[in-house]
Design an enzyme around this catalytic site. Structure first.
Site, PDB file in Angstrom:
ATOM      1  NE  ARG B 320     -19.790 -43.139   9.985  1.00  8.69           N
ATOM      2  CZ  ARG B 320     -18.578 -42.576  10.107  1.00  8.69           C
ATOM      3  NH1 ARG B 320     -17.891 -42.692  11.222  1.00  8.69           N
ATOM      4  NH2 ARG B 320     -18.049 -41.902   9.107  1.00  8.69           N
ATOM      5  CD  GLU B 723     -21.427 -38.620  13.578  1.00  7.67           C
ATOM      6  OE1 GLU B 723     -20.444 -38.256  12.911  1.00  7.67           O
ATOM      7  OE2 GLU B 723     -22.258 -39.442  13.174  1.00  7.67           O
TER       8      GLU B 723
END
Lengths: 171, 775
Positions: B320, B723
């Site tokens: 990520r 997030e």
């Protein structure tokens, strides 16, 4: 070598034999079943364990029960004796209405601290609330709605002249 | 018509309060530690390693066993099943170290005693004979050693080396991003209750009940169906309860099984901080080639992450990080490599953003460097490099950015925050102010939504309608404060067109909805909202078919109106129709299952579509620094964030604000300090500084992007929000950078590392001022 202590908790007289090293928060949670007072950091920094002792907010995780002998204690449960089904204290209602919470773990301590701020400052400015709340951590909200809740709660308290159960002696 | 006949109370898009709000304010919400303790409860505590890396020559537990109140003492040799709780099945994370200890704080044994105090005292009485081994205690040492916990990863597009070589301008540098402690207010906790035969019921504060179930079963040597895990709520998690709770649940279950009594474990805050993993700290080296306008032509990134002693989720976190180096910017040629490095530290783990923030911090640093190199406003360089709409829109991993709203967000925010005028004012202020300097920055965020591990993008939900018309909802998601239970209940209320008060959500339980994914990757409402919708629609379809048959009308003439159902020419209250359906033997319970469509990724080629869609946002931050002390404050923050069509604007605003402040902690004050021999020195809030109320921006304005329905088919066109907002806090870092740069007439890029503590700012002021004088 247990020591006998007598104190008032949420308007009720309590008398128990306790060990001298017994923490007040453990006594409230484990012996009296008042689990609304939370243990966050164990070292009186996060404020999740904030209660009122003789009308002033204190952190119950670093206070011994024997130090509270003879004191008048109010916990989060003592603000609205009927629980979440009944009327809430104006400060509780303000937190609910203003989304002043997320995970809720800091909330009881925030409410107790907020009432203390209102009682000391009447209608506190945002700057006063920010400064006064430095000893209560929230990891979820970013504090905006908490400050808003305390300001709203203080205003509502001023209007209703709200008192906690302990202050009225449970009447 | 009364209001409740026009519109239901608490449907989707309404700003209803958190479903537990009344309980939270009255102290009646139950966390694991508040569950009435069962009779005969034992309290467990773990004994920990005192060495970063050592052979355990002897573990003498005789004094532990003899201590007052001790009932059960268990170490690696007592494990009946496997000594393994690795979340990605890498088999490198034992419950207890058996022969070698790999970090200070690694569990060696567990003791169960009559009281918590007795367990804690006994846990200190072990005599451990260590033979020290060489330890890698920080990231620099790890980088020199190059030992990894997972294979290196690479993403590539075009020939980056050639593009950089051929570019009119080139520069290179390094950025360090620090770790971060989750500091969930409720620490790790679990309580295990033995049942009949081999059954074990576990209350766990976890984002991932199914994984806790599997871990407990594996360690106890049981089948998964013997273990039930229940999670009503967590007092915060932030990724710190995605894989970490397995340890606590497992040792509680071991004690419970050994003693045949319930057992609970709640580590002290300091021990929690010492034992559990944190956000990965990264060192990122970059080299970039760009043109005269500041457009990136080619870029090379080398990422080194501190994974700690085991793999945990580090492979996906490194992935990520790579996926977010581009942030909002088109990279015509790129080479990006990630090295997941092993150190003798607790195994670093998921933390809100999951590698994304670290990657994005590097991407934004590169933009800043280019701006300084060319003497441009960093915002201008940002705008010139943005992904295009319909062109310049392919990511380095082959996904086309189809839903790009970032130019629109930046344009609106620039205007509403009055960026240009304030930038001029700040320049004027800095001219006149000798010691206090101001800075301002606008940074954007693009965050990919979906688990990059494709199989995790699935969810189940269970909906029951009772004969009085009340509705029970259960799904695989967990509540950690984000309001997931509220949002999913709103979805179900909307489907049935009943007021929200008629829908009750119960605790996540592995025996209600099985094989769940962690509530993570911001995907909780995307996945569970859809699953719940699909469950509700099955029941609705059955009610419709029943009503059509029973009242002899066409199905088309049946409509679910607020709190009632129109059947032909009559309107029937919802509970009445439900009761009639029950009498006609119609099933009023359904399980819904959802899997995210469209996503695929080939890890071999590094190409595909790992994300279902992107969430966007941008922030403008203004700061003032004191150049004599390095201290600073955040004066004003303006945020414009894209949540699609918000399921609940109140909850979404809370996520944005909270995420931003948590991100601000990561970029400013939260500094983990370790000793050379691998001890965490900042293991309490006295030394580890999370943002407090006084730290929040003096002036804080947050808006949701209007009219921004998700282009993809998500639940009521909403977007994930957990997030992405954390990374908006990079605007604070860049505002600090702007303020520092003013002491050197904006000639030198301050290259601030994270966290930019007052010490870092003070050092940067001295460096930038020095370099300006050297000119």
């Amino acid at each position: 070598m247990a020591i006998n202590v007598s104190l008032s908790v949420n308007g009720q007289a309590v008398s128990r034999d306790v060990q001298p090293n017994r923490l007040l928060v453990d006594f409230l949670r484990e012996e009296l079943g008042l689990t609304g007072t939370h243990v966050g950091c164990d070292t009186s920094q996060c404020g999740a364990c904030t209660i009122h002792l003789d009308g002033l907010p204190v952190k119950s995780c670093t206070m011994l029960v024997v130090q509270a002998d003879g004191a008048r204690i109010t916990t989060i449960e003592g603000l609205a004796p009927d629980g979440d089904g009944g009327d809430l204290h104006p400060m509780q209602e303000a937190f609910r209405q203003n989304h002043g919470l997320q995970c809720g773990f800091c909330t009881p301590g925030m409410v107790m601290a907020g009432i203390g701020i209102a009682q000391r400052h009447g209608l506190p400015s945002n700057d006063v609330i920010r400064a006064e709340l430095d000893g209560n951590f929230c990891r979820c909200t970013g504090y905006h709605n908490i400050v808003k809740s305390i300001a709203a709660g203080a205003k509502a308290m001023a209007m209703t002249g709200a008192k906690t159960v302990a202050e009225t002696g449970g009447e | 018509m009364p209001d409740d006949m026009n519109q239901i109370k608490g449907g989707v898009h309404q700003a209803v309060a958190h479903d537990s709000a009344a309980r939270h304010v009255s102290g009646s919400a139950i966390y694991v530690d508040d569950i009435p303790e069962p009779r005969d409860l034992l309290h467990a505590y773990m004994g920990m390693s005192d060495r970063a890396h050592a052979r355990i020559k002897k573990l003498d537990l005789s004094e532990v066993e003899a201590a007052p109140g001790v009932v059960s003492v268990l170490s690696a040799r007592d494990i009946v099943g496997e000594n393994d709780i690795s979340p990605a099945h890498t088999k490198d994370e034992p419950v207890f170290a058996a022969e070698v200890t790999e970090f200070v704080g690694q569990p060696l044994f567990v003791v169960g005693a009559e009281t918590r105090d007795q367990a804690r005292r006994a846990a200190r009485l072990a005599k451990v004979d260590y033979a020290e081994l060489p330890a890698i205690t920080d990231l620099d040492a790890a980088l020199a050693k190059k030992a990894t916990v997972a294979p290196p990863q690479e993403l590539k597009r075009g020939n980056a080396a050639a593009a950089i070589e051929a570019a009119p301008h080139r520069l290179s540098g390094r950025i360090r991003t620090g770790g971060q402690e989750h500091f969930y207010l409720e620490g790790q906790i679990a309580m295990a209750l033995p049942g009949e035969g081999d059954e074990m019921r576990v209350f766990s504060s976890t984002q991932h009940p199914s994984e806790v179930q599997q871990s407990v079963a594996r360690v106890l040597g049981l089948a998964d169906n013997m273990v039930t895990v229940e999670t009503r709520r967590m007092g915060g998690a932030f990724g710190g309860k995605e894989s970490q709770p397995s340890l606590f649940a497992t040792v509680a279950a071991m004690v419970a099984r050994d003693a045949g009594r319930p057992a609970k474990i709640r580590p002290d805050r300091d021990d929690d901080m010492i034992m559990t993993g944190k956000r990965h700290d990264f060192i990122i080296d970059y080299e970039v080639g760009f043109d005269n306008a500041g457009r990136i032509l080619g870029v090379d990134y080398k990422l080194a992450s501190n994974c700690g002693y085991s793999a945990d989720l580090s492979a996906a976190i490194n992935g990520r990080a790579l996926f977010h180096l581009d942030n909002c910017y088109y990279l015509p040629a790129a080479r990006m490599k990630a090295l997941p490095l092993k150190t003798n530290r607790p195994s670093n783990t998921a933390f809100r953003g999951f590698g994304g923030p670290q990657g994005m911090a590097a991407g934004e640093r590169v933009i800043d460097e280019i701006a300084f190199a060319l003497g441009l406003d960093p915002l201008e360089v940002r705008k010139r490099n943005l992904y295009g709409v319909g062109e310049r829109n392919e990511t380095p991993y082959g996904q086309i950015v189809e839903d790009n709203v970032i130019p629109e967000i930046i344009g609106e925010l620039e205007k509403s925050a009055d960026y240009a005028a304030r930038r001029r004012e700040i320049a004027g202020f800095n001219e006149k102010s000798p010691y206090l300097k101001k800075g301002i920055a606008l940074t954007p965020v693009k965050f990919g939504i979906a688990f990059t591990a494709r199989h995790l993008n699935q969810a189940g939900a269970l909906v029951h309608v009772y004969t009085d018309g009340s509705i029970h909802l259960n799904h695989g998601g967990t509540e950690m404060g984000q309001g997931l239970m509220t949002k999913v209940a709103q979805v179900v209320a909307e489907e049935f067109q009943v007021d929200l008060e008629h829908v009750v959500v119960s605790a996540a339980r592995t025996d209600k909805v099985p094989n769940t994914s962690p509530t993570a990757a911001s995907s909780g409402s995307d996945l569970n909202g859809k699953a719940a919708q699909l469950a509700a629609r099955q029941i609705k379809d059955r009610l419709t078919a029943f009503a059509a048959e029973h009242y002899e009308v066409s199905a088309d003439s049946i409509e679910f109106l607020p709190n009632r159902v129109r059947v032909g020419n009559q309107e029937i209250p919802f509970p009445d129709l439900v009761q009639q359906a029950y009498m006609a033997r119609i099933s009023l319970s359904a399980a819904g299952f959802y899997k995210t469509p469209k996503i695929h990724f080939d890890f071999e080629t590094g190409q595909g579509r790992p994300f279902f869609y992107y969430a966007y946002g941008a922030a403008v931050s203004e700061v003032t620094i004191d150049t004599l002390t390095g201290e600073y404050r955040v004066d004003r923050v303006d945020i414009l964030h894209d949540v699609g069509r918000s399921l609940n604007p109140a909850l979404d605003l809370g996520q944005i604000e909270g995420g931003f402040i948590q991100g601000m902690g990561w970029v400013t004050s939260e500094e983990l300090v370790w000793s050379d021999d691998g001890r965490l020195l900042t293991h309490a809030p006295s030394t580890y500084k999370i943002p407090t109320c006084g730290d929040r921006p003096r002036d804080f304005r947050i808006n949701l992007l209007e009219g921004a329905a998700n282009r993809e088919d998500t639940i009521y066109a909403s977007k994930a929000v957990g997030e992405p907002p954390l990374m908006l806090a990079l605007s604070v870092l860049h505002a600090l950078s702007d303020a520092v740069a003013s002491v050197g007439r904006h000639k030198t890029c301050p290259r601030l590392d994270l966290p930019a503590t007052p010490e870092v700012i003070l050092a940067a002021v001295a460096r930038v001022r020095g370099e300006a004088q050297d000119d």
